[in-house]
Design a protein around this motif. Structure first.
Motif, PDB file in Angstrom:
ATOM      1  N   MET A  87       0.840  -1.204   0.000  1.00  0.00           N
ATOM      2  CA  MET A  87       0.000   0.000   0.000  1.00  0.00           C
ATOM      3  C   MET A  87       0.871   1.249   0.000  1.00  0.00           C
ATOM      4  SD  MET A  87      -3.158  -0.846  -0.218  1.00  0.00           S
ATOM      5  CE  MET A  87      -4.011   0.625   0.286  1.00  0.00           C
ATOM      6  N   GLY A  88       1.922   1.235   0.791  1.00  0.00           N
ATOM      7  CA  GLY A  88       2.833   2.377   0.835  1.00  0.00           C
ATOM      8  C   GLY A  88       3.503   2.617  -0.501  1.00  0.00           C
ATOM      9  N   LEU A  89       3.879   1.532  -1.173  1.00  0.00           N
ATOM     10  CA  LEU A  89       4.496   1.661  -2.490  1.00  0.00           C
ATOM     11  C   LEU A  89       3.517   2.293  -3.468  1.00  0.00           C
ATOM     12  CD1 LEU A  89       6.790   1.184  -4.482  1.00  0.00           C
ATOM     13  CD2 LEU A  89       5.873  -1.110  -4.851  1.00  0.00           C
ATOM     14  N   GLY A  90       2.286   1.833  -3.445  1.00  0.00           N
ATOM     15  CA  GLY A  90       1.269   2.410  -4.315  1.00  0.00           C
ATOM     16  C   GLY A  90       1.022   3.882  -4.018  1.00  0.00           C
ATOM     17  N   GLU A  91       1.008   4.234  -2.733  1.00  0.00           N
ATOM     18  CA  GLU A  91       0.809   5.633  -2.357  1.00  0.00           C
ATOM     19  C   GLU A  91       1.945   6.511  -2.855  1.00  0.00           C
ATOM     20  OE1 GLU A  91       0.297   5.656   1.866  1.00  0.00           O
ATOM     21  OE2 GLU A  91      -1.719   4.824   1.749  1.00  0.00           O
ATOM     22  N   THR A  92       3.172   5.998  -2.834  1.00  0.00           N
ATOM     23  CA  THR A  92       4.302   6.808  -3.298  1.00  0.00           C
ATOM     24  C   THR A  92       4.189   7.125  -4.782  1.00  0.00           C
ATOM     25  OG1 THR A  92       5.749   4.906  -3.732  1.00  0.00           O
ATOM     26  CG2 THR A  92       5.905   5.915  -1.554  1.00  0.00           C
ATOM     27  N   LEU A  93       3.499   6.299  -5.526  1.00  0.00           N
ATOM     28  CA  LEU A  93       3.317   6.574  -6.945  1.00  0.00           C
ATOM     29  C   LEU A  93       2.340   7.721  -7.182  1.00  0.00           C
ATOM     30  CD1 LEU A  93       3.195   2.901  -8.277  1.00  0.00           C
ATOM     31  CD2 LEU A  93       5.140   4.489  -8.317  1.00  0.00           C
ATOM     32  N   LEU A 145      10.923  25.415   1.835  1.00  0.00           N
ATOM     33  CA  LEU A 145       9.813  24.904   1.037  1.00  0.00           C
ATOM     34  C   LEU A 145       8.835  26.024   0.673  1.00  0.00           C
ATOM     35  CD1 LEU A 145       8.557  22.378  -0.184  1.00  0.00           C
ATOM     36  CD2 LEU A 145       7.390  22.004   1.986  1.00  0.00           C
ATOM     37  N   ASP A 146       8.592  26.922   1.634  1.00  0.00           N
ATOM     38  CA  ASP A 146       7.654  28.031   1.390  1.00  0.00           C
ATOM     39  C   ASP A 146       8.118  28.943   0.257  1.00  0.00           C
ATOM     40  OD1 ASP A 146       5.916  27.144   3.295  1.00  0.00           O
ATOM     41  OD2 ASP A 146       6.613  28.519   4.866  1.00  0.00           O
ATOM     42  N   GLU A 147       9.404  28.982  -0.016  1.00  0.00           N
ATOM     43  CA  GLU A 147       9.921  29.792  -1.128  1.00  0.00           C
ATOM     44  C   GLU A 147       9.453  29.243  -2.474  1.00  0.00           C
ATOM     45  OE1 GLU A 147      14.135  30.646  -1.063  1.00  0.00           O
ATOM     46  OE2 GLU A 147      14.141  30.511   1.132  1.00  0.00           O
ATOM     47  N   TYR A 148       9.154  27.946  -2.524  1.00  0.00           N
ATOM     48  CA  TYR A 148       8.806  27.306  -3.798  1.00  0.00           C
ATOM     49  C   TYR A 148       7.343  26.908  -3.904  1.00  0.00           C
ATOM     50  CZ  TYR A 148      13.750  27.359  -4.648  1.00  0.00           C
ATOM     51  OH  TYR A 148      15.023  27.791  -4.859  1.00  0.00           O
ATOM     52  N   VAL A 149       6.730  26.582  -2.792  1.00  0.00           N
ATOM     53  CA  VAL A 149       5.293  26.246  -2.782  1.00  0.00           C
ATOM     54  C   VAL A 149       4.689  26.896  -1.546  1.00  0.00           C
ATOM     55  CG1 VAL A 149       3.563  24.411  -2.711  1.00  0.00           C
ATOM     56  CG2 VAL A 149       5.722  24.018  -3.885  1.00  0.00           C
ATOM     57  N   ASN A 150       3.874  27.923  -1.763  1.00  0.00           N
ATOM     58  CA  ASN A 150       3.297  28.614  -0.609  1.00  0.00           C
ATOM     59  C   ASN A 150       1.791  28.821  -0.743  1.00  0.00           C
ATOM     60  OD1 ASN A 150       3.117  30.621  -2.509  1.00  0.00           O
ATOM     61  ND2 ASN A 150       4.717  31.897  -1.606  1.00  0.00           N
ATOM     62  N   ASN A 151       1.187  28.179  -1.738  1.00  0.00           N
ATOM     63  CA  ASN A 151      -0.245  28.374  -1.954  1.00  0.00           C
ATOM     64  C   ASN A 151      -1.103  27.179  -1.541  1.00  0.00           C
ATOM     65  OD1 ASN A 151       0.727  26.738  -3.966  1.00  0.00           O
ATOM     66  ND2 ASN A 151      -0.548  27.622  -5.588  1.00  0.00           N
ATOM     67  N   LYS A 152      -0.480  26.131  -0.998  1.00  0.00           N
ATOM     68  CA  LYS A 152      -1.248  24.972  -0.525  1.00  0.00           C
ATOM     69  C   LYS A 152      -0.408  24.212   0.496  1.00  0.00           C
ATOM     70  CE  LYS A 152      -1.809  23.351  -4.672  1.00  0.00           C
ATOM     71  NZ  LYS A 152      -2.329  22.549  -5.773  1.00  0.00           N
ATOM     72  N   PRO A 153      -1.060  23.430   1.347  1.00  0.00           N
ATOM     73  CA  PRO A 153      -0.305  22.663   2.349  1.00  0.00           C
ATOM     74  C   PRO A 153       0.553  21.573   1.703  1.00  0.00           C
ATOM     75  CG  PRO A 153      -2.688  22.523   2.737  1.00  0.00           C
ATOM     76  CD  PRO A 153      -2.483  23.266   1.468  1.00  0.00           C
ATOM     77  N   VAL A 154       1.676  21.293   2.331  1.00  0.00           N
ATOM     78  CA  VAL A 154       2.604  20.271   1.859  1.00  0.00           C
ATOM     79  C   VAL A 154       3.001  19.409   3.045  1.00  0.00           C
ATOM     80  CG1 VAL A 154       4.865  19.833   0.823  1.00  0.00           C
ATOM     81  CG2 VAL A 154       3.507  21.794   0.059  1.00  0.00           C
ATOM     82  N   MET A 155       2.961  18.095   2.871  1.00  0.00           N
ATOM     83  CA  MET A 155       3.441  17.170   3.894  1.00  0.00           C
ATOM     84  C   MET A 155       4.407  16.190   3.225  1.00  0.00           C
ATOM     85  SD  MET A 155       1.494  14.562   6.475  1.00  0.00           S
ATOM     86  CE  MET A 155       1.373  13.194   5.357  1.00  0.00           C
ATOM     87  N   LEU A 156       5.649  16.172   3.696  1.00  0.00           N
ATOM     88  CA  LEU A 156       6.696  15.335   3.113  1.00  0.00           C
ATOM     89  C   LEU A 156       7.283  14.442   4.186  1.00  0.00           C
ATOM     90  CD1 LEU A 156       8.489  18.198   1.160  1.00  0.00           C
ATOM     91  CD2 LEU A 156       6.737  16.637   0.288  1.00  0.00           C
ATOM     92  N   SER A 157       7.265  13.151   3.953  1.00  0.00           N
ATOM     93  CA  SER A 157       7.821  12.194   4.914  1.00  0.00           C
ATOM     94  C   SER A 157       9.241  11.809   4.521  1.00  0.00           C
ATOM     95  CB  SER A 157       6.965  10.921   4.969  1.00  0.00           C
ATOM     96  OG  SER A 157       5.679  11.222   5.421  1.00  0.00           O
ATOM     97  N   ARG A 158      10.028  11.510   5.535  1.00  0.00           N
ATOM     98  CA  ARG A 158      11.393  11.051   5.317  1.00  0.00           C
ATOM     99  C   ARG A 158      11.361   9.691   4.620  1.00  0.00           C
ATOM    100  NH1 ARG A 158      15.654   8.400   7.475  1.00  0.00           N
ATOM    101  NH2 ARG A 158      17.641   9.477   7.333  1.00  0.00           N
ATOM    102  N   VAL A 159      12.478   9.255   4.072  1.00  0.00           N
ATOM    103  CA  VAL A 159      12.574   8.001   3.316  1.00  0.00           C
ATOM    104  C   VAL A 159      12.095   6.803   4.141  1.00  0.00           C
ATOM    105  CG1 VAL A 159      14.999   7.566   3.903  1.00  0.00           C
ATOM    106  CG2 VAL A 159      14.049   6.687   1.743  1.00  0.00           C
ATOM    107  N   ASP A 160      12.339   6.795   5.439  1.00  0.00           N
ATOM    108  CA  ASP A 160      11.935   5.667   6.273  1.00  0.00           C
ATOM    109  C   ASP A 160      10.556   5.820   6.885  1.00  0.00           C
ATOM    110  OD1 ASP A 160      12.402   7.630   8.149  1.00  0.00           O
ATOM    111  OD2 ASP A 160      14.037   6.583   9.156  1.00  0.00           O
ATOM    112  N   GLY A 161       9.911   6.960   6.641  1.00  0.00           N
ATOM    113  CA  GLY A 161       8.572   7.183   7.176  1.00  0.00           C
ATOM    114  C   GLY A 161       8.550   7.556   8.639  1.00  0.00           C
ATOM    115  N   HIS A 162       9.712   7.792   9.260  1.00  0.00           N
ATOM    116  CA  HIS A 162       9.757   8.083  10.688  1.00  0.00           C
ATOM    117  C   HIS A 162       9.884   9.568  11.007  1.00  0.00           C
ATOM    118  CE1 HIS A 162       9.787   3.907  11.882  1.00  0.00           C
ATOM    119  NE2 HIS A 162      10.652   3.687  10.920  1.00  0.00           N
ATOM    120  N   ALA A 163       9.870  10.420  10.008  1.00  0.00           N
ATOM    121  CA  ALA A 163       9.901  11.867  10.231  1.00  0.00           C
ATOM    122  C   ALA A 163       9.090  12.524   9.129  1.00  0.00           C
ATOM    123  CB  ALA A 163      11.335  12.391  10.224  1.00  0.00           C
ATOM    124  N   THR A 164       8.450  13.630   9.479  1.00  0.00           N
ATOM    125  CA  THR A 164       7.650  14.389   8.520  1.00  0.00           C
ATOM    126  C   THR A 164       8.030  15.850   8.602  1.00  0.00           C
ATOM    127  OG1 THR A 164       5.830  12.841   8.762  1.00  0.00           O
ATOM    128  CG2 THR A 164       5.311  14.937   7.795  1.00  0.00           C
TER     129      THR A 164
END
Length: 164
Positions: A87-93, A145-164
């Motif tokens: 499921m996680g792999l599919g979500e990353t796509l 990040l706000d310098e490049y995308v500031n018009n909508k929320p952004v959530m980015l997880s670390r490669v291992d999923g243990h930090a956002t």
């Protein structure tokens, strides 16, 4: 409730050098080459490899084998803790992929490119940043990040999923 019989085939196969090991009287379950579940009461192996599974008639087929009573416990040979996060792999796509990011700045630019191509999304999600691979090994910040995308929320997880 019956207890599982955990068996290291390599450990038991070294009991008697030159002779296979036969464990009888188990409620054994494994998969065949087609992926079908099969049940057995006896198993014979040597050198960590299963020679045959079957019933108590294996005693006469392997008379020199070291015989161990499995005490009617459940045995699951060949099943190991291998798993996939499908499921996680599919979500990353469906997200911005940051695994190849060379820095926080590079990651922010990738997010911007993705956001520009996905303008109908109410917010941007992504995964894969790894500050350990970046110069300075610094965690990314919202400011860059706000310098490049500031018009909508952004959530980015670390490669291992243990930090956002």
């Amino acid at each position: 409730m019956k207890h599982l019989l955990f068996v290291s085939l390599i450990l038991f196969s070294n009991f008697t050098i030159g002779a296979p090991t036969h464990i009888s009287n188990v409620n054994g379950y494994t998969l065949n080459n087609q992926g079908d579940l099969i049940q057995f009461s006896d198993i014979v192996f040597d050198g960590g490899k299963v020679l045959v599974i079957g019933g108590n008639s294996l005693v006469k087929d392997y008379p020199d084998a070291t015989l161990i009573d499995g005490k009617n416990k459940v045995m699951l040979p060949g099943l190991i803790d291998s798993h996939g996060h499908v499921m996680g792999l599919g979500e990353t796509l469906l997200q911005v992929d940051l695994r190849e990011s060379k820095s926080a700045l590079d990651a922010a630019k990738k997010v911007q490119t993705y956001a520009n191509t996905q303008q109908t999304l109410p917010w941007i999600t992504g995964r894969g940043w790894n500050q350990v691979l970046w110069p300075g090994k610094q965690y990314p910040t919202a400011n860059i990040l706000d310098e490049y995308v500031n018009n909508k929320p952004v959530m980015l997880s670390r490669v291992d999923g243990h930090a956002t």
